[in-house]
Scaffold this motif. Structure first.
Motif, mmCIF file in Angstrom:
data_model
loop_
_atom_site.group_PDB
_atom_site.id
_atom_site.type_symbol
_atom_site.label_atom_id
_atom_site.label_comp_id
_atom_site.label_asym_id
_atom_site.label_seq_id
_atom_site.Cartn_x
_atom_site.Cartn_y
_atom_site.Cartn_z
ATOM 1 N N SER A 259 34.975 31.676 38.500
ATOM 2 C CA SER A 259 34.186 31.372 39.709
ATOM 3 C C SER A 259 35.081 31.086 40.911
ATOM 4 C CB SER A 259 33.284 30.155 39.475
ATOM 5 O OG SER A 259 32.736 29.734 40.717
ATOM 6 N N PRO A 260 34.948 31.888 41.989
ATOM 7 C CA PRO A 260 35.778 31.613 43.169
ATOM 8 C C PRO A 260 35.411 30.283 43.822
ATOM 9 C CG PRO A 260 34.119 33.299 43.661
ATOM 10 C CD PRO A 260 34.034 33.029 42.187
ATOM 11 N N THR B 222 26.619 30.099 33.413
ATOM 12 C CA THR B 222 25.381 30.272 34.183
ATOM 13 C C THR B 222 24.397 31.219 33.485
ATOM 14 O OG1 THR B 222 26.413 32.042 35.469
ATOM 15 C CG2 THR B 222 26.488 29.834 36.418
ATOM 16 N N LEU C 133 19.134 25.100 40.652
ATOM 17 C CA LEU C 133 19.446 26.456 41.105
ATOM 18 C C LEU C 133 20.232 27.219 40.050
ATOM 19 C CD1 LEU C 133 20.470 25.538 44.759
ATOM 20 C CD2 LEU C 133 18.229 26.295 43.935
ATOM 21 N N GLY C 134 20.744 26.480 39.058
ATOM 22 C CA GLY C 134 21.501 27.134 37.974
ATOM 23 C C GLY C 134 22.846 27.658 38.442
ATOM 24 N N ILE D 166 26.960 27.138 39.818
ATOM 25 C CA ILE D 166 28.166 26.333 39.807
ATOM 26 C C ILE D 166 28.933 26.641 41.095
ATOM 27 C CG2 ILE D 166 28.406 26.064 37.310
ATOM 28 C CD1 ILE D 166 30.228 28.572 37.364
ATOM 29 N N PRO D 167 29.784 25.727 41.550
ATOM 30 C CA PRO D 167 30.195 24.470 40.935
ATOM 31 C C PRO D 167 29.195 23.329 41.155
ATOM 32 C CG PRO D 167 31.317 24.753 43.035
ATOM 33 C CD PRO D 167 30.504 25.997 42.814
ATOM 34 N N ASP E 66 26.259 22.187 46.785
ATOM 35 C CA ASP E 66 27.115 23.255 46.364
ATOM 36 C C ASP E 66 28.554 23.000 46.836
ATOM 37 O OD1 ASP E 66 26.800 23.686 49.093
ATOM 38 O OD2 ASP E 66 25.773 25.573 48.896
ATOM 39 N N THR E 67 29.369 24.067 46.954
ATOM 40 C CA THR E 67 30.781 23.902 47.302
ATOM 41 C C THR E 67 30.966 23.101 48.585
ATOM 42 O OG1 THR E 67 31.054 26.123 46.420
ATOM 43 C CG2 THR E 67 32.941 25.180 47.545
ATOM 44 N N ILE F 162 32.165 31.413 52.843
ATOM 45 C CA ILE F 162 31.204 31.215 51.743
ATOM 46 C C ILE F 162 30.137 32.315 51.791
ATOM 47 C CG2 ILE F 162 29.421 29.666 50.825
ATOM 48 C CD1 ILE F 162 31.635 27.877 50.512
ATOM 49 N N ASP G 151 29.141 34.829 48.951
ATOM 50 C CA ASP G 151 27.762 34.941 48.448
ATOM 51 C C ASP G 151 27.347 36.415 48.430
ATOM 52 O OD1 ASP G 151 27.317 32.202 48.002
ATOM 53 O OD2 ASP G 151 26.519 31.863 50.012
ATOM 54 N N ILE H 44 29.074 38.138 45.546
ATOM 55 C CA ILE H 44 28.461 37.788 44.255
ATOM 56 C C ILE H 44 27.161 38.586 44.071
ATOM 57 C CG2 ILE H 44 27.311 35.883 43.005
ATOM 58 C CD1 ILE H 44 30.161 35.200 42.980
ATOM 59 N N TYR I 10 26.027 40.980 41.016
ATOM 60 C CA TYR I 10 24.780 40.796 40.260
ATOM 61 C C TYR I 10 23.906 42.044 40.283
ATOM 62 C CZ TYR I 10 25.946 35.841 39.899
ATOM 63 O OH TYR I 10 26.564 34.647 39.618
HETATM 64 N N1 LIG Z 1 27.070 29.135 47.949
HETATM 65 C C1 LIG Z 1 27.144 28.562 46.608
HETATM 66 C C2 LIG Z 1 27.335 29.695 45.653
HETATM 67 C C3 LIG Z 1 27.581 29.306 44.221
HETATM 68 C C4 LIG Z 1 27.450 30.521 43.305
HETATM 69 O O1 LIG Z 1 26.796 31.532 43.657
HETATM 70 N N2 LIG Z 1 28.056 30.421 42.115
HETATM 71 C C5 LIG Z 1 27.895 31.467 41.133
HETATM 72 C C6 LIG Z 1 29.106 31.556 40.205
HETATM 73 S S1 LIG Z 1 30.532 32.108 41.069
HETATM 74 C C7 LIG Z 1 26.701 31.100 40.271
HETATM 75 O O2 LIG Z 1 26.556 29.963 39.901
HETATM 76 N N3 LIG Z 1 25.846 32.072 39.951
HETATM 77 C C8 LIG Z 1 24.714 31.915 39.098
HETATM 78 C C9 LIG Z 1 23.427 32.231 39.774
HETATM 79 O O3 LIG Z 1 23.415 32.615 40.968
HETATM 80 O O4 LIG Z 1 22.399 32.089 39.123
HETATM 81 C C10 LIG Z 1 28.260 27.528 46.596
HETATM 82 O O5 LIG Z 1 29.046 27.526 47.543
HETATM 83 O O6 LIG Z 1 28.323 26.697 45.691
#
Ligand SMILES: N[C@@H](CCC(=O)N[C@@H](CS)C(=O)NCC(=O)O)C(=O)O
Length: 213
Positions: free
Chosen positions: A9-10, A35, A48-49, A51-52, A63-64, A103, A107, A110, A114
């Motif tokens: 996870s970045p 996740t 929201l399920g 991380i982090p 979130d981050t 960020i 996003d 990511i 997905y």
């Molecule tokens: N903008 C969020 C993004 C966090 C995010 O998308 N994390 C991903 C892993 S890198 C995640 O948890 N994905 C699972 C999901 O979206 O259900 C943050 O800064 O925390």
């Protein structure tokens, strides 16, 4: 403090680097999270399920950006100055805007991952991927126009940390080659990697080699 994250996870990596830069690593343990696993209690911790997640006593932080704000608050209380968000009130807002840009770029990256992870091949929508890619390439155009130079030595700001993790994320997941959009970020990465010890220590295991890795 307990950090829930996964190795690739970045966003989790940003939190690890920030904790190290601020001298907080000894106070933080890491509990791996998946996740994709419906039985992982991360979904109870963060509905929201995602991380982090940072567990601090009874508080569950996500979130981050919120975690960065929390770290910054702790650091400023102890040292009377900020590393992640330094400067005047308006400097802080500008730094938070730079962080929001990175960020947002991540996003979008990511969501591209997905699109292929969650949709069958014949259901993938190229225009959706292009829509997300355009967010990233427009952001790189803005960063390029700012003539980026890494100059914060061993005390990177929040957006510096995020940018290093974002560039590595694109090299890891290969949504695009950022060198085509902002080639000078290669020397930015060399300077960041030389100055910030936790950069190399937190790289994803199987990322391609590069001059700065
Ligand atoms: N903008 C969020 C993004 C966090 C995010 O998308 N994390 C991903 C892993 S890198 C995640 O948890 N994905 C699972 C999901 O979206 O259900 C943050 O800064 O925390």
């Amino acid at each position: 403090m307990i950090l829930r994250t996964s190795a690739p996870s970045p966003f989790g990596r940003m939190v690890k680097i920030a904790a190290d830069v601020l001298g907080m690593t000894a106070d933080m343990s890491i509990v791996s999270a998946d996740t994709n696993d419906p039985n992982d209690d991360l979904r109870q911790q963060n509905p929201l399920g995602k991380i982090p997640i940072l567990l601090v006593g009874d508080d569950i932080l996500y979130d981050t950006r919120v975690i960065f704000d929390y770290f910054d608050q702790l650091y400023v209380e102890q040292h009377d100055k900020s590393i992640l968000f330094p400067g005047s009130a308006m400097d802080i807002i500008r730094e938070k805007t730079r962080l929001a840009r990175v960020i947002g770029m991540l996003d979008a990256g990511i969501l591209i991952v997905y699109e292929s992870r969650f949709r069958l091949e014949n259901m993938r929508v190229d225009s959706f991927v292009d829509y997300q890619l355009a967010k990233i390439t427009r952001s790189f155009a803005d960063i390029k126009a700012e003539n980026p130079l890494y100059k914060n030595a061993s005390t990177p700001t929040a957006s510096d940390i995020a940018l290093a993790c974002a560039l590595d994320h694109y090299d890891y997941r290969k949504q695009l080659d950022w060198r085509d959009h902002c080639p000078s970020l290669a020397s930015w990465m060399i300077d960041f990697s030389n100055a910030v010890t936790s950069y190399k220590l937190t790289l994803p295991d199987d990322i391609d080699p590069a001059e700065w890795r």
